[in-house]
Design a protein around this motif. Structure first.
Motif, PDB file in Angstrom:
ATOM      1  N   UNK A  85       0.855  -1.182   0.000  1.00 53.17           N
ATOM      2  CA  UNK A  85       0.000   0.000   0.000  1.00 53.17           C
ATOM      3  C   UNK A  85       0.894   1.235   0.000  1.00 53.17           C
ATOM      4  N   UNK A  86       0.437   2.271  -0.689  1.00 53.08           N
ATOM      5  CA  UNK A  86       1.106   3.559  -0.565  1.00 53.08           C
ATOM      6  C   UNK A  86       0.330   4.399   0.454  1.00 53.08           C
ATOM      7  N   UNK A  87       0.718   5.656   0.628  1.00 53.99           N
ATOM      8  CA  UNK A  87       0.056   6.501   1.620  1.00 53.99           C
ATOM      9  C   UNK A  87      -1.437   6.680   1.313  1.00 53.99           C
ATOM     10  N   UNK A  88      -1.747   6.877   0.046  1.00 54.12           N
ATOM     11  CA  UNK A  88      -3.143   7.051  -0.351  1.00 54.12           C
ATOM     12  C   UNK A  88      -3.950   5.783  -0.034  1.00 54.12           C
ATOM     13  N   UNK A  89      -3.409   4.636  -0.421  1.00 53.90           N
ATOM     14  CA  UNK A  89      -4.101   3.379  -0.164  1.00 53.90           C
ATOM     15  C   UNK A  89      -4.268   3.104   1.315  1.00 53.90           C
ATOM     16  N   UNK A  90      -3.224   3.426   2.093  1.00 52.24           N
ATOM     17  CA  UNK A  90      -3.312   3.239   3.542  1.00 52.24           C
ATOM     18  C   UNK A  90      -4.450   4.067   4.124  1.00 52.24           C
ATOM     19  N   UNK A  91      -4.605   5.277   3.625  1.00 56.25           N
ATOM     20  CA  UNK A  91      -5.691   6.131   4.098  1.00 56.25           C
ATOM     21  C   UNK A  91      -7.057   5.543   3.773  1.00 56.25           C
ATOM     22  N   UNK A  92      -7.209   5.005   2.569  1.00 54.37           N
ATOM     23  CA  UNK A  92      -8.497   4.424   2.164  1.00 54.37           C
ATOM     24  C   UNK A  92      -8.827   3.174   2.991  1.00 54.37           C
ATOM     25  N   UNK A  93      -7.842   2.303   3.164  1.00 58.02           N
ATOM     26  CA  UNK A  93      -8.074   1.069   3.931  1.00 58.02           C
ATOM     27  C   UNK A  93      -8.369   1.401   5.398  1.00 58.02           C
ATOM     28  N   UNK A  94      -7.635   2.357   5.951  1.00 57.01           N
ATOM     29  CA  UNK A  94      -7.858   2.747   7.344  1.00 57.01           C
ATOM     30  C   UNK A  94      -9.258   3.317   7.536  1.00 57.01           C
ATOM     31  N   UNK A  95      -9.712   4.130   6.610  1.00 56.41           N
ATOM     32  CA  UNK A  95     -11.059   4.711   6.691  1.00 56.41           C
ATOM     33  C   UNK A  95     -12.126   3.618   6.662  1.00 56.41           C
ATOM     34  N   UNK A  96     -11.959   2.655   5.768  1.00 53.93           N
ATOM     35  CA  UNK A  96     -12.926   1.556   5.676  1.00 53.93           C
ATOM     36  C   UNK A  96     -12.912   0.709   6.946  1.00 53.93           C
ATOM     37  N   UNK A  97     -11.713   0.454   7.484  1.00 54.49           N
ATOM     38  CA  UNK A  97     -11.593  -0.356   8.705  1.00 54.49           C
ATOM     39  C   UNK A  97     -12.222   0.348   9.899  1.00 54.49           C
ATOM     40  N   UNK A  98     -12.101   1.672   9.953  1.00 53.18           N
ATOM     41  CA  UNK A  98     -12.690   2.432  11.053  1.00 53.18           C
ATOM     42  C   UNK A  98     -14.213   2.346  11.035  1.00 53.18           C
ATOM     43  N   UNK A  99     -14.797   2.241   9.848  1.00 52.41           N
ATOM     44  CA  UNK A  99     -16.246   2.067   9.740  1.00 52.41           C
ATOM     45  C   UNK A  99     -16.666   0.720  10.335  1.00 52.41           C
ATOM     46  N   UNK A 100     -15.841  -0.314  10.112  1.00 56.30           N
ATOM     47  CA  UNK A 100     -16.102  -1.625  10.730  1.00 56.30           C
ATOM     48  C   UNK A 100     -16.026  -1.502  12.246  1.00 56.30           C
ATOM     49  N   UNK A 101     -15.009  -0.800  12.715  1.00 63.97           N
ATOM     50  CA  UNK A 101     -14.821  -0.624  14.157  1.00 63.97           C
ATOM     51  C   UNK A 101     -16.044   0.031  14.801  1.00 63.97           C
ATOM     52  N   UNK A 102     -16.582   1.063  14.167  1.00 64.95           N
ATOM     53  CA  UNK A 102     -17.744   1.760  14.706  1.00 64.95           C
ATOM     54  C   UNK A 102     -18.952   0.826  14.797  1.00 64.95           C
ATOM     55  N   UNK A 103     -19.169   0.030  13.754  1.00 66.69           N
ATOM     56  CA  UNK A 103     -20.300  -0.909  13.771  1.00 66.69           C
ATOM     57  C   UNK A 103     -20.154  -1.934  14.884  1.00 66.69           C
ATOM     58  N   UNK A 104     -18.933  -2.432  15.106  1.00 69.91           N
ATOM     59  CA  UNK A 104     -18.688  -3.389  16.185  1.00 69.91           C
ATOM     60  C   UNK A 104     -18.947  -2.739  17.539  1.00 69.91           C
ATOM     61  N   UNK A 105     -18.439  -1.516  17.716  1.00 71.67           N
ATOM     62  CA  UNK A 105     -18.625  -0.804  18.981  1.00 71.67           C
ATOM     63  C   UNK A 105     -20.099  -0.567  19.274  1.00 71.67           C
TER      64      UNK A 105
END
Length: 441
Positions: free
Chosen positions: A213-233
Protein backbone atom coordinates in the motif's frame (compact mmCIF):
# COMPACT_ATOMS: atom_id res chain seq x y z
CA UNK A 1 -16.19 -54.45 -0.36
CA UNK A 2 -16.00 -55.80 3.17
CA UNK A 3 -17.33 -53.49 5.84
CA UNK A 4 -17.82 -53.63 9.54
CA UNK A 5 -20.88 -51.65 10.51
CA UNK A 6 -21.45 -50.75 14.13
CA UNK A 7 -24.55 -48.92 15.32
CA UNK A 8 -24.15 -47.21 18.67
CA UNK A 9 -26.85 -44.71 19.56
CA UNK A 10 -26.75 -42.02 16.93
CA UNK A 11 -23.37 -43.07 15.56
CA UNK A 12 -22.83 -45.07 12.39
CA UNK A 13 -19.25 -46.34 12.05
CA UNK A 14 -17.76 -47.77 8.88
CA UNK A 15 -14.29 -49.33 8.66
CA UNK A 16 -12.98 -50.15 5.22
CA UNK A 17 -10.60 -53.08 4.78
CA UNK A 18 -9.76 -53.56 1.06
CA UNK A 19 -8.09 -51.01 -1.16
CA UNK A 20 -10.22 -48.57 -3.16
CA UNK A 21 -9.78 -45.09 -4.62
CA UNK A 22 -8.48 -42.84 -1.90
CA UNK A 23 -7.65 -45.67 0.52
CA UNK A 24 -4.21 -45.83 2.14
CA UNK A 25 -2.72 -49.35 1.95
CA UNK A 26 -2.42 -50.89 5.40
CA UNK A 27 -4.06 -47.92 7.10
CA UNK A 28 -7.12 -48.07 9.30
CA UNK A 29 -9.89 -45.55 8.79
CA UNK A 30 -13.38 -44.97 10.11
CA UNK A 31 -16.14 -42.53 9.27
CA UNK A 32 -19.78 -41.91 9.90
CA UNK A 33 -22.62 -39.54 10.70
CA UNK A 34 -23.96 -38.30 14.01
CA UNK A 35 -27.42 -36.76 14.22
CA UNK A 36 -26.55 -33.85 16.48
CA UNK A 37 -30.04 -32.39 16.43
CA UNK A 38 -33.30 -33.15 14.68
CA UNK A 39 -32.63 -32.48 11.01
CA UNK A 40 -28.90 -31.85 11.54
CA UNK A 41 -26.41 -34.54 10.47
CA UNK A 42 -22.66 -34.17 11.07
CA UNK A 43 -20.00 -36.17 9.20
CA UNK A 44 -16.64 -37.24 10.66
CA UNK A 45 -13.65 -39.13 9.29
CA UNK A 46 -10.93 -40.72 11.42
CA UNK A 47 -7.45 -41.83 10.36
CA UNK A 48 -5.68 -44.03 12.86
CA UNK A 49 -2.02 -43.19 13.42
CA UNK A 50 0.13 -44.93 10.82
CA UNK A 51 2.82 -46.29 13.14
CA UNK A 52 3.16 -49.84 14.38
CA UNK A 53 0.05 -51.94 14.94
CA UNK A 54 -1.75 -50.65 17.99
CA UNK A 55 0.27 -47.42 18.06
CA UNK A 56 -2.93 -45.41 17.93
CA UNK A 57 -3.28 -46.12 21.66
CA UNK A 58 0.11 -44.52 22.34
CA UNK A 59 -0.19 -41.44 20.12
CA UNK A 60 -2.48 -38.43 20.59
CA UNK A 61 -5.82 -37.86 18.90
CA UNK A 62 -6.04 -34.58 16.98
CA UNK A 63 -9.34 -33.14 15.75
CA UNK A 64 -8.92 -30.68 12.86
CA UNK A 65 -11.46 -27.88 12.31
CA UNK A 66 -11.54 -25.85 9.09
CA UNK A 67 -12.59 -22.24 8.61
CA UNK A 68 -15.11 -20.41 6.47
CA UNK A 69 -17.48 -21.02 8.17
CA UNK A 70 -18.44 -23.55 5.52
CA UNK A 71 -14.98 -24.91 4.69
CA UNK A 72 -14.72 -28.70 4.84
CA UNK A 73 -12.19 -30.35 7.15
CA UNK A 74 -12.80 -33.74 5.54
CA UNK A 75 -12.08 -32.19 2.15
CA UNK A 76 -9.69 -29.27 2.35
CA UNK A 77 -7.96 -30.03 5.65
CA UNK A 78 -7.64 -33.67 4.68
CA UNK A 79 -6.59 -33.58 1.03
CA UNK A 80 -4.96 -30.12 0.86
CA UNK A 81 -3.20 -29.86 4.21
CA UNK A 82 -2.58 -32.68 6.69
CA UNK A 83 -4.26 -35.91 5.55
CA UNK A 84 -2.32 -38.98 4.35
CA UNK A 85 -3.14 -38.32 0.68
CA UNK A 86 -3.16 -35.14 -1.40
CA UNK A 87 -5.94 -34.23 -3.82
CA UNK A 88 -4.22 -36.35 -6.51
CA UNK A 89 -4.44 -39.28 -4.06
CA UNK A 90 -0.66 -39.40 -3.78
CA UNK A 91 0.96 -39.98 -0.35
CA UNK A 92 1.77 -36.80 1.60
CA UNK A 93 5.20 -36.80 3.27
CA UNK A 94 4.12 -34.32 5.94
CA UNK A 95 0.82 -35.93 6.90
CA UNK A 96 -0.06 -35.52 10.57
CA UNK A 97 -1.14 -39.17 10.61
CA UNK A 98 2.55 -39.99 11.12
CA UNK A 99 2.41 -38.35 14.55
CA UNK A 100 -1.22 -38.65 15.63
CA UNK A 101 -4.62 -40.13 15.07
CA UNK A 102 -6.44 -37.48 13.07
CA UNK A 103 -10.17 -36.81 13.26
CA UNK A 104 -11.66 -34.57 10.59
CA UNK A 105 -15.16 -33.19 11.18
CA UNK A 106 -17.26 -31.30 8.64
CA UNK A 107 -18.43 -28.59 10.98
CA UNK A 108 -20.77 -26.73 11.37
CA UNK A 109 -23.63 -28.80 9.98
CA UNK A 110 -24.13 -28.04 6.30
CA UNK A 111 -20.38 -28.05 5.67
CA UNK A 112 -18.75 -30.64 3.39
CA UNK A 113 -20.67 -33.92 3.70
CA UNK A 114 -22.52 -32.70 6.79
CA UNK A 115 -26.03 -31.55 5.99
CA UNK A 116 -29.31 -30.30 7.35
CA UNK A 117 -32.80 -31.24 6.26
CA UNK A 118 -33.79 -27.56 6.10
CA UNK A 119 -31.86 -24.27 6.22
CA UNK A 120 -33.63 -23.49 9.50
CA UNK A 121 -31.46 -26.20 11.12
CA UNK A 122 -28.20 -24.42 10.25
CA UNK A 123 -26.24 -22.92 13.14
CA UNK A 124 -26.50 -19.23 13.93
CA UNK A 125 -23.57 -18.71 16.33
CA UNK A 126 -20.57 -20.44 17.92
CA UNK A 127 -22.60 -21.44 20.99
CA UNK A 128 -24.86 -23.53 18.75
CA UNK A 129 -21.80 -24.92 16.94
CA UNK A 130 -20.23 -25.96 20.26
CA UNK A 131 -23.44 -27.63 21.43
CA UNK A 132 -23.59 -29.68 18.21
CA UNK A 133 -19.94 -30.70 18.51
CA UNK A 134 -20.42 -31.85 22.08
CA UNK A 135 -23.09 -34.28 20.86
CA UNK A 136 -20.68 -35.63 18.24
CA UNK A 137 -17.78 -35.96 20.68
CA UNK A 138 -19.91 -37.72 23.27
CA UNK A 139 -21.00 -40.21 20.62
CA UNK A 140 -17.45 -40.63 19.33
CA UNK A 141 -15.77 -41.26 22.70
CA UNK A 142 -18.60 -43.54 23.79
CA UNK A 143 -18.15 -45.82 20.80
CA UNK A 144 -14.36 -45.42 20.43
CA UNK A 145 -13.33 -46.38 23.94
CA UNK A 146 -9.67 -46.82 22.88
CA UNK A 147 -9.45 -43.05 22.64
CA UNK A 148 -10.92 -42.15 26.01
CA UNK A 149 -7.51 -42.15 27.69
CA UNK A 150 -5.47 -40.91 24.70
CA UNK A 151 -4.46 -37.20 24.89
CA UNK A 152 -7.01 -35.31 22.79
CA UNK A 153 -6.14 -32.03 21.08
CA UNK A 154 -8.26 -29.68 18.98
CA UNK A 155 -6.29 -28.01 16.16
CA UNK A 156 -7.91 -25.40 13.99
CA UNK A 157 -7.50 -22.87 11.22
CA UNK A 158 -9.14 -19.50 10.56
CA UNK A 159 -12.80 -19.39 11.64
CA UNK A 160 -12.20 -22.93 12.85
CA UNK A 161 -10.18 -21.36 15.69
CA UNK A 162 -13.18 -19.34 16.84
CA UNK A 163 -15.23 -22.54 16.85
CA UNK A 164 -12.42 -24.47 18.54
CA UNK A 165 -12.23 -22.02 21.44
CA UNK A 166 -15.96 -22.28 22.10
CA UNK A 167 -15.92 -26.07 21.73
CA UNK A 168 -12.92 -26.41 24.05
CA UNK A 169 -14.65 -24.46 26.79
CA UNK A 170 -17.84 -26.52 26.58
CA UNK A 171 -15.81 -29.74 26.45
CA UNK A 172 -13.94 -28.72 29.59
CA UNK A 173 -17.24 -28.20 31.39
CA UNK A 174 -18.61 -31.52 30.13
CA UNK A 175 -15.55 -33.40 31.38
CA UNK A 176 -15.89 -31.77 34.80
CA UNK A 177 -19.55 -32.82 34.87
CA UNK A 178 -18.60 -36.37 33.74
CA UNK A 179 -20.93 -36.20 30.73
CA UNK A 180 -18.02 -36.92 28.34
CA UNK A 181 -15.09 -39.18 29.09
CA UNK A 182 -11.91 -38.11 27.30
CA UNK A 183 -8.39 -36.92 28.07
CA UNK A 184 -8.59 -33.34 26.77
CA UNK A 185 -5.01 -32.07 26.50
CA UNK A 186 -5.33 -28.70 24.77
CA UNK A 187 -6.51 -26.50 21.92
CA UNK A 188 -4.40 -24.93 19.14
CA UNK A 189 -5.68 -21.83 17.36
CA UNK A 190 -4.12 -21.43 13.93
CA UNK A 191 -4.47 -18.09 12.09
CA UNK A 192 -7.71 -17.90 14.01
CA UNK A 193 -10.63 -15.48 13.83
CA UNK A 194 -10.56 -14.81 17.59
CA UNK A 195 -10.76 -11.02 17.39
CA UNK A 196 -11.95 -10.02 13.92
CA UNK A 197 -11.66 -6.30 14.55
CA UNK A 198 -7.99 -6.53 15.55
CA UNK A 199 -7.34 -8.25 12.23
CA UNK A 200 -9.19 -5.67 10.16
CA UNK A 201 -7.60 -2.67 11.89
CA UNK A 202 -4.10 -4.00 11.20
CA UNK A 203 -4.54 -4.82 7.52
CA UNK A 204 -3.51 -1.32 6.47
CA UNK A 205 -0.34 -1.07 8.60
CA UNK A 206 0.72 -4.62 7.63
CA UNK A 207 0.26 -4.02 3.90
CA UNK A 208 1.96 -0.64 4.14
CA UNK A 209 4.96 -2.13 5.93
CA UNK A 210 5.32 -4.76 3.17
CA UNK A 211 5.13 -2.18 0.34
CA UNK A 212 1.70 -3.33 -0.81
CA UNK A 213 0.00 0.00 0.00
CA UNK A 214 1.11 3.56 -0.57
CA UNK A 215 0.06 6.50 1.62
CA UNK A 216 -3.14 7.05 -0.35
CA UNK A 217 -4.10 3.38 -0.16
CA UNK A 218 -3.31 3.24 3.54
CA UNK A 219 -5.69 6.13 4.10
CA UNK A 220 -8.50 4.42 2.16
CA UNK A 221 -8.07 1.07 3.93
CA UNK A 222 -7.86 2.75 7.34
CA UNK A 223 -11.06 4.71 6.69
CA UNK A 224 -12.93 1.56 5.68
CA UNK A 225 -11.59 -0.36 8.71
CA UNK A 226 -12.69 2.43 11.05
CA UNK A 227 -16.25 2.07 9.74
CA UNK A 228 -16.10 -1.62 10.73
CA UNK A 229 -14.82 -0.62 14.16
CA UNK A 230 -17.74 1.76 14.71
CA UNK A 231 -20.30 -0.91 13.77
CA UNK A 232 -18.69 -3.39 16.18
CA UNK A 233 -18.63 -0.80 18.98
CA UNK A 234 -22.34 -0.18 18.40
CA UNK A 235 -23.09 -3.90 18.50
CA UNK A 236 -24.25 -3.92 14.88
CA UNK A 237 -22.50 -7.14 13.97
CA UNK A 238 -24.37 -7.94 10.78
CA UNK A 239 -23.57 -4.44 9.51
CA UNK A 240 -19.96 -4.98 10.60
CA UNK A 241 -19.80 -8.10 8.44
CA UNK A 242 -21.04 -6.12 5.44
CA UNK A 243 -18.54 -3.32 6.09
CA UNK A 244 -15.80 -5.92 6.52
CA UNK A 245 -16.53 -7.15 3.00
CA UNK A 246 -16.36 -3.58 1.73
CA UNK A 247 -12.99 -3.14 3.44
CA UNK A 248 -11.70 -6.25 1.67
CA UNK A 249 -12.78 -4.73 -1.64
CA UNK A 250 -10.93 -1.53 -0.78
CA UNK A 251 -7.82 -3.61 -0.01
CA UNK A 252 -8.10 -5.47 -3.31
CA UNK A 253 -8.51 -2.27 -5.33
CA UNK A 254 -5.48 -0.63 -3.72
CA UNK A 255 -3.15 -3.65 -3.89
CA UNK A 256 -3.99 -4.89 -7.38
CA UNK A 257 -5.77 -7.91 -5.92
CA UNK A 258 -3.53 -9.11 -3.08
CA UNK A 259 -4.08 -12.69 -1.94
CA UNK A 260 -5.62 -12.50 1.55
CA UNK A 261 -4.22 -15.95 2.39
CA UNK A 262 -0.60 -15.35 1.37
CA UNK A 263 0.58 -11.91 0.35
CA UNK A 264 3.41 -13.32 -1.79
CA UNK A 265 1.24 -15.48 -4.04
CA UNK A 266 -1.26 -14.31 -6.61
CA UNK A 267 -3.53 -16.15 -9.02
CA UNK A 268 -3.94 -13.95 -12.15
CA UNK A 269 -7.39 -15.34 -12.95
CA UNK A 270 -8.59 -14.96 -9.37
CA UNK A 271 -7.18 -11.42 -9.23
CA UNK A 272 -9.16 -10.48 -12.33
CA UNK A 273 -12.34 -11.77 -10.74
CA UNK A 274 -11.66 -9.81 -7.53
CA UNK A 275 -11.05 -6.53 -9.30
CA UNK A 276 -14.15 -6.86 -11.49
CA UNK A 277 -16.43 -8.16 -8.74
CA UNK A 278 -19.71 -6.27 -8.51
CA UNK A 279 -21.74 -8.90 -6.67
CA UNK A 280 -23.45 -8.37 -3.33
CA UNK A 281 -21.29 -8.43 -0.26
CA UNK A 282 -22.35 -11.92 0.86
CA UNK A 283 -21.55 -13.29 -2.59
CA UNK A 284 -18.16 -11.58 -2.41
CA UNK A 285 -17.45 -13.01 1.04
CA UNK A 286 -18.32 -16.54 -0.05
CA UNK A 287 -16.12 -16.12 -3.13
CA UNK A 288 -13.18 -14.99 -1.03
CA UNK A 289 -13.48 -17.30 1.96
CA UNK A 290 -15.44 -20.42 1.02
CA UNK A 291 -14.76 -21.03 -2.66
CA UNK A 292 -10.96 -21.21 -2.21
CA UNK A 293 -11.61 -24.22 0.05
CA UNK A 294 -13.87 -25.85 -2.56
CA UNK A 295 -12.03 -25.46 -5.85
CA UNK A 296 -13.29 -27.48 -8.79
CA UNK A 297 -10.58 -30.14 -8.62
CA UNK A 298 -11.32 -30.82 -4.95
CA UNK A 299 -15.08 -30.82 -5.51
CA UNK A 300 -14.66 -33.34 -8.32
CA UNK A 301 -12.61 -35.58 -6.02
CA UNK A 302 -15.03 -35.36 -3.10
CA UNK A 303 -18.17 -35.77 -5.19
CA UNK A 304 -16.58 -38.54 -7.29
CA UNK A 305 -14.18 -41.25 -6.08
CA UNK A 306 -14.23 -40.26 -2.39
CA UNK A 307 -18.01 -40.19 -2.24
CA UNK A 308 -18.04 -43.64 -3.84
CA UNK A 309 -15.45 -44.94 -1.37
CA UNK A 310 -17.33 -43.71 1.67
CA UNK A 311 -20.55 -45.32 0.54
CA UNK A 312 -22.83 -43.63 3.10
CA UNK A 313 -23.40 -40.14 1.69
CA UNK A 314 -27.15 -39.64 1.00
CA UNK A 315 -28.06 -39.30 -2.65
CA UNK A 316 -29.50 -35.83 -2.16
CA UNK A 317 -26.31 -34.52 -0.49
CA UNK A 318 -23.42 -33.10 -2.49
CA UNK A 319 -20.10 -32.26 -0.84
CA UNK A 320 -20.09 -28.53 -0.11
CA UNK A 321 -23.62 -28.04 -1.40
CA UNK A 322 -24.74 -26.07 1.65
CA UNK A 323 -21.48 -24.15 2.24
CA UNK A 324 -22.82 -20.80 1.08
CA UNK A 325 -25.92 -21.16 3.23
CA UNK A 326 -23.69 -21.98 6.23
CA UNK A 327 -21.73 -18.76 5.77
CA UNK A 328 -24.90 -16.70 5.37
CA UNK A 329 -26.49 -18.25 8.45
CA UNK A 330 -23.49 -17.25 10.59
CA UNK A 331 -23.46 -13.68 9.26
CA UNK A 332 -24.60 -12.04 12.52
CA UNK A 333 -22.01 -13.90 14.60
CA UNK A 334 -19.09 -13.56 12.22
CA UNK A 335 -17.52 -10.36 13.56
CA UNK A 336 -18.04 -11.10 17.26
CA UNK A 337 -14.80 -11.64 19.25
CA UNK A 338 -14.19 -14.61 21.53
CA UNK A 339 -11.14 -13.30 23.41
CA UNK A 340 -13.11 -13.77 26.64
CA UNK A 341 -13.47 -17.47 25.88
CA UNK A 342 -9.69 -17.83 25.48
CA UNK A 343 -9.33 -16.10 28.85
CA UNK A 344 -11.72 -18.61 30.42
CA UNK A 345 -9.78 -21.50 28.93
CA UNK A 346 -6.49 -20.22 30.33
CA UNK A 347 -8.03 -19.58 33.74
CA UNK A 348 -9.38 -23.13 33.75
CA UNK A 349 -5.86 -24.48 33.15
CA UNK A 350 -6.50 -25.61 29.57
CA UNK A 351 -3.37 -25.67 27.38
CA UNK A 352 -3.84 -23.01 24.70
CA UNK A 353 -1.53 -22.60 21.69
CA UNK A 354 -1.72 -19.78 19.15
CA UNK A 355 0.13 -20.19 15.87
CA UNK A 356 0.21 -17.84 12.91
CA UNK A 357 1.72 -17.56 9.44
CA UNK A 358 4.05 -14.65 8.69
CA UNK A 359 2.53 -14.03 5.23
CA UNK A 360 -1.14 -14.26 6.21
CA UNK A 361 -3.22 -11.11 5.66
CA UNK A 362 -6.78 -12.11 6.55
CA UNK A 363 -5.62 -12.98 10.09
CA UNK A 364 -2.31 -11.16 10.22
CA UNK A 365 0.11 -11.80 13.05
CA UNK A 366 0.00 -8.16 14.17
CA UNK A 367 -3.71 -8.51 14.87
CA UNK A 368 -3.16 -11.77 16.73
CA UNK A 369 -0.59 -10.14 18.97
CA UNK A 370 -3.03 -7.31 19.73
CA UNK A 371 -5.78 -9.53 21.07
CA UNK A 372 -3.29 -11.63 23.03
CA UNK A 373 -2.20 -8.45 24.81
CA UNK A 374 -5.84 -7.85 25.80
CA UNK A 375 -6.07 -11.12 27.74
CA UNK A 376 -6.90 -10.81 31.43
CA UNK A 377 -5.02 -14.05 32.16
CA UNK A 378 -2.83 -13.67 35.23
CA UNK A 379 0.15 -15.17 33.43
CA UNK A 380 0.17 -12.63 30.57
CA UNK A 381 2.78 -10.23 32.08
CA UNK A 382 5.15 -13.18 32.59
CA UNK A 383 4.48 -14.52 29.10
CA UNK A 384 5.19 -11.09 27.62
CA UNK A 385 8.53 -10.88 29.42
CA UNK A 386 9.75 -14.17 27.90
CA UNK A 387 12.16 -14.03 24.98
CA UNK A 388 11.10 -16.10 22.00
CA UNK A 389 13.12 -19.11 20.89
CA UNK A 390 14.13 -19.76 17.29
CA UNK A 391 13.31 -23.09 15.66
CA UNK A 392 15.29 -24.49 12.72
CA UNK A 393 13.33 -25.19 9.56
CA UNK A 394 13.27 -29.01 9.21
CA UNK A 395 13.28 -28.68 5.42
CA UNK A 396 16.21 -26.20 5.37
CA UNK A 397 18.75 -26.98 8.11
CA UNK A 398 20.52 -23.91 9.41
CA UNK A 399 17.63 -21.60 8.52
CA UNK A 400 15.06 -20.28 10.97
CA UNK A 401 11.60 -21.73 10.34
CA UNK A 402 9.73 -20.29 13.29
CA UNK A 403 9.90 -18.64 16.68
CA UNK A 404 7.97 -19.68 19.75
CA UNK A 405 7.32 -18.49 23.26
CA UNK A 406 5.59 -20.29 26.12
CA UNK A 407 4.63 -19.69 29.73
CA UNK A 408 2.69 -22.21 31.81
CA UNK A 409 -0.37 -23.23 29.75
CA UNK A 410 -0.04 -20.67 26.93
CA UNK A 411 2.20 -20.81 23.85
CA UNK A 412 2.60 -18.75 20.67
CA UNK A 413 4.31 -19.93 17.45
CA UNK A 414 5.29 -17.48 14.71
CA UNK A 415 5.66 -19.61 11.54
CA UNK A 416 7.89 -17.99 8.92
CA UNK A 417 7.37 -18.15 5.14
CA UNK A 418 3.79 -19.37 5.66
CA UNK A 419 0.43 -17.83 4.91
CA UNK A 420 -3.02 -18.66 6.25
CA UNK A 421 -2.79 -22.40 5.48
CA UNK A 422 0.41 -23.18 7.37
CA UNK A 423 0.53 -26.96 6.76
CA UNK A 424 0.19 -26.33 3.01
CA UNK A 425 2.87 -23.64 2.90
CA UNK A 426 5.33 -25.05 5.45
CA UNK A 427 4.47 -28.73 5.97
CA UNK A 428 7.67 -29.83 7.76
CA UNK A 429 7.54 -26.85 10.13
CA UNK A 430 3.88 -27.51 10.87
CA UNK A 431 4.74 -31.13 11.68
CA UNK A 432 7.48 -30.03 14.07
CA UNK A 433 5.06 -27.67 15.80
CA UNK A 434 2.49 -30.47 16.09
CA UNK A 435 5.02 -32.73 17.78
CA UNK A 436 6.05 -29.96 20.17
CA UNK A 437 2.46 -29.03 21.10
CA UNK A 438 1.55 -32.67 21.65
CA UNK A 439 4.71 -33.15 23.74
CA UNK A 440 6.43 -35.58 21.36
CA UNK A 441 9.49 -33.28 21.12
Amino acid sequence: MERIKIATGLLLLFIIAPASAGTIPGAKEAWGYVDVREGAHMFWWLYYASGELGSHKHLPLVMWLQGGPGGSSCGFGNFEEIGPLDRDLAPRNTTWVKAANVLFVDNPVGTGYSYTDTEDALTKDVAMIAADMLVLLKSFFTSQKDFQSVPFYIFSESYGGKMAAAIALELTKAIEESTIKCNFAGVALGDSWISPLDSVLTWGPYLYSTSLLDDYGLGEVTKAAKAVELAVEQGQFQKATELWSITESVVEQNTNGVNFYNILTQDPDERAVKLSDRAGYMAALKRRHVQPLHRNSLSELMNGPIRKKLGIIPKNVSWGGQAGAVFSSMEGDFMKPVVDIVDQLLAAGVNVTVYNGQLDLIVDTIGQELWVKKLKWAGLPYFTQQRWTALDDPSAPGQTGAFFKTYKNFAFYWILKAGHMIPSDQGPMAMKMLRMVTQQE
